[in-house]
Structure formats: C-alpha cells, structure tokens
Design an enzyme around this catalytic site. Sequence first.
Site, short mmCIF file in Angstrom:
data_model
loop_
_atom_site.label_atom_id
_atom_site.label_comp_id
_atom_site.label_asym_id
_atom_site.label_seq_id
_atom_site.Cartn_x
_atom_site.Cartn_y
_atom_site.Cartn_z
N GLU A 53 17.66 -29.66 73.63
CA GLU A 53 16.64 -29.66 72.58
C GLU A 53 17.15 -28.95 71.32
OE1 GLU A 53 11.89 -28.54 72.07
OE2 GLU A 53 13.05 -27.55 73.63
N LYS A 126 8.81 -35.38 69.48
CA LYS A 126 8.07 -34.66 70.50
C LYS A 126 6.57 -34.73 70.20
CE LYS A 126 8.16 -30.01 72.61
NZ LYS A 126 8.92 -28.73 72.56
N CYS A 163 11.10 -31.39 76.33
CA CYS A 163 10.67 -30.07 76.77
C CYS A 163 9.20 -30.04 77.22
CB CYS A 163 10.96 -29.04 75.69
SG CYS A 163 10.96 -27.33 76.29
#
Length: 288
Positions: A53, A126, A163
């Site tokens: 990430e 994300k 994540c």
Amino acid sequence: MSRIIKSGLIQMSLPMTEGEGSIAEIKEAMVQKHIPLIEEAGRQGVQILCLQEIFNTPYFCPGQDKDWYASAESVPGPTTERMAEYAKKYNMVMIVPVYEREAAGFLYNTAAVIDADGTYLGKYRKNHIPHTSGFWEKFFFKPGNLGYPVFQTKYAKVGVYICYDRHFPDGARILGLNGAEIVYNPSATVAGLSQYLWKLEQPAHAAANGYFMGCINRVGTEKPWNLGKFYGTSYFVDPRGQIFAQASEDNDELLVSEFDLDMIDEVRSTWQFFRDRRPETYEKLVEL
C-alpha cells in the site's frame, strides 16, 4: 491445459523517514530500495507482481500533517510510468499502489494496474477509508469512486482491494462477480489492533468467492509516528481458503509462488457459488 501463474509480492520496510530528508528524497529512497527486488522478480520469471500500500512513502496516516499532500501524484504519472518500464522489460504485470492527486483537494489511496507490455490498464481507488486508532485516513484520502473494476491482463483477470477494504465482504464479492481470478490486497497494518483478522478475512473472501488472493503487508516500525510494528506475513491463498505461501514477519522480502488458475473452475464447479447465489434476495436488505 493448466494455467500456471507465477506471482510475486514485495513487503518492505522504510529506509528514510520524516526528518531525514525531503518528501521527494524519502520517496526516491523507497523506490530505490524496491528496485532490486523488482528486478529479482523479473529474473525469476514472475508474471504478476504486487507492491504494498502506497509503496513509495511511509505510512503517514498516524499523523495529520498536510505536508504529505505534496507526496501525491497523478495516476498515470511519474511513478506509474517508471514502473511501466520494468513491466515491459520483464513482460510482467505490475500492481503499483501510490498516493493519487486527481486535482487540488481530490486525493485518493490508489493502485495502478500495468500490463506486461507496459500499458497502463487502469486503477482502483480504495473505497473504505478508516478514521480510528491512529489510522486517520480521512484526513488524507477521499473514498474511492471507481467501483470494483477487474482488469484483463496478459495472464489473468485481476482485481484489487486495499488494506481496510478487507474488513468488508461486499466489495470482495463484487470483484468475484465481475470476473476476478486473482485479487491483490496491498496493505499497511500493524500488530495488535487487527492482526488476528489478517489470516481470517482474506482466506474467507477467497473461499466464499472462489478466487486466489495475494495479500501484502509492509514490515518494520516507522518513526516518528511509532504506530506499531508492521508485521509483514504477506501470503497467497487459494480458492479453498488455504494459505500456501507466506513471507516472514520482519524481513524485506520478495515472496514468489506458482499456482494453477484451473483450480478456480474446479472449486466453483464443486460449490457452484455463482449458480446458487441469490442477489435478488439481498436487495431489500440494503434499502437505506
């Protein structure tokens, strides 16, 4: 005929941090530290490589310092173009997570997907943004607005989840319905808060949707934030939910594994996930 894929994950600690150089110098140091492992992946014949990430910066979200806005860049942009050279050199698909600046005030936690010939295929932003316990991400990122795309690469249909997304089964399911064969989850997660979920949620997604996953976490402790230890343990998991390759908790590492995508058909034929799923019965559950 088997569809054997060789894939790689890179987990990496921070070589230079806040106070030890400018933001540009910190980013360049992280890229330079990655390059030998990217080159090694290419030499080993890795076909799909995923980085962690926001791979080229510290995980700066434990603070709320707007100076880190300056580390964001366009996608496609300088870093994706640089990584595209390695993708083309080694005929290797690359998933490249970076901090994206679309426009002033429009900043995203993003992963670019680059095909094996160096072509930029697109990006995932994300969707689920935490703001708790030192993960002050809403200060830095807008929620993603591109949905859950799946990219047809030279070797496989690839999806990306990033994540904190992994705590939500909904997007993982959509990626499966959209045709993903491998879902990569680049992460930055520390011991304590959710480590017990690290080997629970993503194998569950793989098993529930009948695809492979590559799960990446950085390593080390990052000053000056000292949020905790990033515990690595990057791994691959198969469509039965079985982890079949795993990296260490502490070391900078390239994890490489081979697997057969035909296992997806075998598993889905046994359990008939997509035949038996009843999306029409879910609609009333999500009326807001």
